[in-house]
Design an enzyme around this catalytic site. Structure first.
Site, PDB file in Angstrom:
ATOM      1  N   CYS A   1      49.259 -43.962 -69.855  1.00 31.63           N
ATOM      2  CA  CYS A   1      48.511 -43.879 -68.638  1.00 31.63           C
ATOM      3  C   CYS A   1      47.651 -44.961 -68.558  1.00 31.63           C
ATOM      4  O   CYS A   1      46.958 -45.334 -67.467  1.00 31.63           O
ATOM      5  CB  CYS A   1      47.945 -42.481 -68.435  1.00 31.63           C
ATOM      6  SG  CYS A   1      48.922 -41.197 -68.641  1.00 31.63           S
TER       7      CYS A   1
ATOM      8  N   ASN B   1      49.717 -36.310 -61.656  1.00 38.73           N
ATOM      9  CA  ASN B   1      49.495 -37.409 -62.557  1.00 38.73           C
ATOM     10  C   ASN B   1      50.808 -38.410 -62.675  1.00 38.73           C
ATOM     11  O   ASN B   1      51.704 -37.928 -63.064  1.00 38.73           O
ATOM     12  CB  ASN B   1      49.155 -36.680 -63.943  1.00 38.73           C
ATOM     13  CG  ASN B   1      49.057 -37.414 -65.112  1.00 38.73           C
ATOM     14  OD1 ASN B   1      49.238 -38.972 -64.798  1.00 38.73           O
ATOM     15  ND2 ASN B   1      48.367 -36.911 -66.370  1.00 38.73           N
TER      16      ASN B   1
ATOM     17  N   HIS C   1      41.811 -42.809 -64.330  1.00 37.88           N
ATOM     18  CA  HIS C   1      43.149 -42.406 -64.436  1.00 37.88           C
ATOM     19  C   HIS C   1      43.319 -40.977 -63.775  1.00 37.88           C
ATOM     20  O   HIS C   1      42.183 -40.184 -64.036  1.00 37.88           O
ATOM     21  CB  HIS C   1      43.618 -42.278 -65.858  1.00 37.88           C
ATOM     22  CG  HIS C   1      44.870 -41.419 -66.010  1.00 37.88           C
ATOM     23  ND1 HIS C   1      46.000 -41.565 -65.149  1.00 37.88           N
ATOM     24  CD2 HIS C   1      45.255 -40.492 -66.932  1.00 37.88           C
ATOM     25  CE1 HIS C   1      47.071 -40.896 -65.546  1.00 37.88           C
ATOM     26  NE2 HIS C   1      46.573 -40.064 -66.621  1.00 37.88           N
TER      27      HIS C   1
HETATM   28  O1  UT7 Z   1      47.744 -38.159 -68.327  1.00 32.74           O
HETATM   29  C1  UT7 Z   1      47.904 -38.010 -69.856  1.00 32.74           C
HETATM   30  C2  UT7 Z   1      46.819 -37.082 -70.262  1.00 32.74           C
HETATM   31  N1  UT7 Z   1      47.002 -35.822 -69.735  1.00 32.74           N
HETATM   32  C3  UT7 Z   1      46.018 -35.001 -69.700  1.00 32.74           C
HETATM   33  O2  UT7 Z   1      44.793 -35.711 -69.306  1.00 32.74           O
HETATM   34  C4  UT7 Z   1      45.735 -33.569 -69.413  1.00 32.74           C
HETATM   35  C5  UT7 Z   1      44.766 -32.971 -70.217  1.00 32.74           C
HETATM   36  N2  UT7 Z   1      44.589 -31.351 -69.983  1.00 32.74           N
HETATM   37  C6  UT7 Z   1      44.409 -30.841 -68.860  1.00 32.74           C
HETATM   38  O3  UT7 Z   1      44.472 -31.448 -67.819  1.00 32.74           O
HETATM   39  C7  UT7 Z   1      44.408 -29.313 -69.088  1.00 32.74           C
HETATM   40  O4  UT7 Z   1      44.219 -29.030 -70.510  1.00 32.74           O
HETATM   41  C8  UT7 Z   1      45.575 -28.764 -68.506  1.00 32.74           C
HETATM   42  C9  UT7 Z   1      45.550 -28.561 -67.020  1.00 32.74           C
HETATM   43  C10 UT7 Z   1      46.965 -29.042 -69.041  1.00 32.74           C
HETATM   44  C11 UT7 Z   1      45.317 -27.211 -68.849  1.00 32.74           C
HETATM   45  O5  UT7 Z   1      44.105 -26.703 -68.431  1.00 32.74           O
HETATM   46  P1  UT7 Z   1      43.074 -25.794 -69.286  1.00 32.74           P
HETATM   47  O6  UT7 Z   1      42.095 -25.474 -68.452  1.00 32.74           O
HETATM   48  O7  UT7 Z   1      42.964 -26.541 -70.601  1.00 32.74           O
HETATM   49  O8  UT7 Z   1      44.028 -24.627 -69.655  1.00 32.74           O
HETATM   50  P2  UT7 Z   1      44.349 -23.926 -71.036  1.00 32.74           P
HETATM   51  O9  UT7 Z   1      45.478 -24.981 -71.857  1.00 32.74           O
HETATM   52  O10 UT7 Z   1      43.138 -23.990 -72.032  1.00 32.74           O
HETATM   53  O11 UT7 Z   1      45.010 -22.603 -70.819  1.00 32.74           O
HETATM   54  C12 UT7 Z   1      44.145 -21.659 -70.053  1.00 32.74           C
HETATM   55  C13 UT7 Z   1      44.986 -20.447 -69.824  1.00 32.74           C
HETATM   56  C14 UT7 Z   1      45.984 -20.069 -70.731  1.00 32.74           C
HETATM   57  O12 UT7 Z   1      46.173 -18.758 -70.772  1.00 32.74           O
HETATM   58  P3  UT7 Z   1      45.645 -17.793 -71.948  1.00 32.74           P
HETATM   59  O13 UT7 Z   1      45.964 -18.275 -73.219  1.00 32.74           O
HETATM   60  O14 UT7 Z   1      44.216 -18.027 -71.499  1.00 32.74           O
HETATM   61  O15 UT7 Z   1      46.207 -16.706 -71.405  1.00 32.74           O
HETATM   62  C15 UT7 Z   1      47.282 -20.898 -70.390  1.00 32.74           C
HETATM   63  O16 UT7 Z   1      48.675 -20.115 -70.714  1.00 32.74           O
HETATM   64  O17 UT7 Z   1      45.871 -21.199 -68.678  1.00 32.74           O
HETATM   65  C16 UT7 Z   1      47.103 -20.607 -68.891  1.00 32.74           C
HETATM   66  N3  UT7 Z   1      47.959 -21.639 -68.169  1.00 32.74           N
HETATM   67  C17 UT7 Z   1      48.326 -21.409 -66.912  1.00 32.74           C
HETATM   68  N4  UT7 Z   1      48.323 -20.544 -65.895  1.00 32.74           N
HETATM   69  C18 UT7 Z   1      48.773 -20.737 -64.815  1.00 32.74           C
HETATM   70  C19 UT7 Z   1      48.545 -22.847 -68.723  1.00 32.74           C
HETATM   71  N5  UT7 Z   1      49.176 -23.328 -67.655  1.00 32.74           N
HETATM   72  C20 UT7 Z   1      48.924 -22.662 -66.498  1.00 32.74           C
HETATM   73  C21 UT7 Z   1      49.621 -22.612 -65.287  1.00 32.74           C
HETATM   74  N6  UT7 Z   1      49.483 -21.769 -64.506  1.00 32.74           N
HETATM   75  N7  UT7 Z   1      50.223 -23.762 -64.910  1.00 32.74           N
END
Ligand code: UT7
Length: 315
Positions: free
Chosen positions: A110, A270, A240
Site C-alpha cells: 500500500c 482499500n 492510504h
Molecule cells: O492496507 C493494508 C493495511 N490494512 C489495514 O490497514 C487494515 C487495518 N485493520 C482494520 O482496518 C481493522 O482492524 C478491521 C476493519 C480489519 C477490523 O476492525 P476491528 O475494529 O479491528 O475489529 P476486530 O478485528 O477487533 O473485531 C471485532 C469484532 C470481532 O468479533 P468478536 O471477537 O468481538 O466477537 C470480529 O470477529 O468484529 C468481528 N468482525 C466482524 N463483524 C462483522 C470482524 N469482521 C467483521 C465483519 N462484520 N466484516
C-alpha cells in the site's frame, strides 16, 4: 535535491462492477452498519486486470496533459497484484500505450505509489523529462470472499499521474516539486499481512491497525521535518485509504483536520497501491489543490512498509 517538477496530467480507472455492503450482507456474516462504523467503506469496485486498469488511467493522464506516449521517458507501475509473475505488468501497459523509455513495477504494497512517486522524482534528477506514475490493483483476485475480516475491505482500481520536469526555481527555493520524503520498512512484521503464491490474503487486522496509525504519524512527521514544512502549511493530506478510523486517528494526531484530508474509501474500499492516487485524483477533480499548495502523501501496508512525500504543487 530533485529538479522542479509539476503534475501535468492525471486519470483514474475503476471497473464497472460495484459491490455494496448490502451485497456482502447476502453472502457473509456481516452488516452494512458494522462495515460503515468500523471501516467507513460503503461500496467498492471489482473486476478487470491490472494492465487494463493501469492503461486506462495512464491514457487519461496523458490525454489531460496533452502529452504523446513517445515523449514519456519512464513508466513506474506500483502494484501488489501483477497480472502474471513474469513479465512485469508495466511492460504490457508500456506496449498498449505505445510508450517510449523504461517500464518497471514497484511492489511496496500500500506504500507502493509513494515509493514510485519518490523514485519518479529521482528519475527526473538523473535526466528523465516525463515519468508516468501509476498505482493499480486487482486485490479481488487474492481476496478470500468467505473471510469477513478481509472481504469487506479490499477492492480494485487504478490511478495515474504524469510528472514533468519544468524550469524555474527548484523546490527548496519556492518552485514546485518534492520537498521531503520518508521511506521505511520493518520486515520483522512481515507475517501480519500475507498472501502466498496462488493463495488469498490473511491479515492480523487489529495489529495492523495499531501499527498503521503510529507509522503514518511518524513517517508523515519525518517527511514534513525533512521538508522544513510545518503541519499547518499542509493544504491537502492524502493518506492510504485502508480504514476511515485510521485516517481520522492519524489526522488528529498530526493536527490535520478532515476538511484538509482526501478520502475516497467510502466509494473504493482499500485498493492498496491505487488508493493514494485515487484519493489524490478525486481531490484534483474537486479542485481542492491549487498552485503553490503543499500536499502530504502518506502510505503504509504489508511488509510492513511505509512512505511519505511532501510536494509543492503546480500543474
Ligand atoms: O492496507 C493494508 C493495511 N490494512 C489495514 O490497514 C487494515 C487495518 N485493520 C482494520 O482496518 C481493522 O482492524 C478491521 C476493519 C480489519 C477490523 O476492525 P476491528 O475494529 O479491528 O475489529 P476486530 O478485528 O477487533 O473485531 C471485532 C469484532 C470481532 O468479533 P468478536 O471477537 O468481538 O466477537 C470480529 O470477529 O468484529 C468481528 N468482525 C466482524 N463483524 C462483522 C470482524 N469482521 C467483521 C465483519 N462484520 N466484516
Amino acid at each position: 535535491m530533485t529538479p522542479p517538477a509539476v503534475v501535468t496530467g492525471w486519470g483514474t480507472a475503476l471497473p464497472p462492477t460495484v459491490v455494496t455492503n448490502h451485497d456482502l450482507e447476502q453472502r457473509l456474516d456481516t452488516s452494512d452498519t458494522w462495515i460503515v462504523e468500523r471501516t467507513g467503506i460503503r461500496e467498492r469496485h471489482v473486476g478487470g486486470t491490472v494492465a487494463g486498469l493501469a492503461t486506462e488511467a495512464a491514457a487519461a493522464a496523458l490525454e489531460r496533459a496533452g502529452t504523446r506516449p513517445q515523449d514519456v521517458d519512464m513508466l513506474l507501475l506500483a502494484t501488489t497484484t501483477p497480472d502474471e509473475t513474469v513479465p512485469h505488468t508495466s511492460s504490457v501497459v508500456h506496449h498498449r500505450l505505445g510508450l517510449s523509455g523504461g517500464a518497471m513495477d514497484v511492489n511496496a504494497a500500500c506504500a507502493g505509489f509513494v515509493y514510485a512517486l519518490v523514485t519518479a522524482f529521482g528519475s527526473l534528477a538523473v535526466g528523465a523529462r516525463r515519468v508516468l506514475v501509476v498505482g493499480a490493483e486487482c486485490l479481488s483476485r487474492i481476496t478470500d470472499w468467505d473471510d469477513r475480516g478481509t472481504a469487506v475491505l479490499f477492492a480494485d482500481g487504478a490511478a495515474a499521474v504524469l510528472l514533468e520536469a519544468t524550469g524555474g526555481a527548484d523546490p527548496l527555493h519556492g518552485g514546485p516539486g518534492l520537498l521531503g520524503y520518508d521511506l521505511g520498512a520493518d520486515g520483522s512484521a512481515h507475517d501480519l499481512l500475507v498472501c502466498p503464491h496462488g493463495g488469498t490474503m490473511s491479515m492480523d487486522g487489529r495489529e495492523v491497525f495499531r501499527r498503521a496509525v503510529r507509522v503514518t504519524v511518524d513517517s508523515a512527521t519525518a517527511a514534513l521535518c525533512r521538508a522544513k514544512v510545518p503541519v499547518e502549511d499542509v493544504a491537502l493530506f492524502v493518506p492510504h485509504q485502508a480504514n476511515l478510523r485510521i485516517i481520522e486517528a492519524a489526522g488528529s494526531r498530526l493536527g490535520i483536520p478532515a476538511e484538509r484530508t482526501a478520502v475516497v474509501l467510502d466509494r473504493t474500499g482499500n485498493t492498496s497501491a491505487a488508493s493514494i492516487p485515487l484519493a489524490l485524483c478525486d481531490a484534483l477533480a474537486g479542485s481542492r489543490v491549487g498552485d503553490g499548495d503543499i500536499v502530504l502523501l502518506s502510505g503504509f501496508g504489508a511488509g510492513m512498509s511505509w512512505a511519505s512525500a511532501v510536494v509543492r504543487w503546480a500543474s
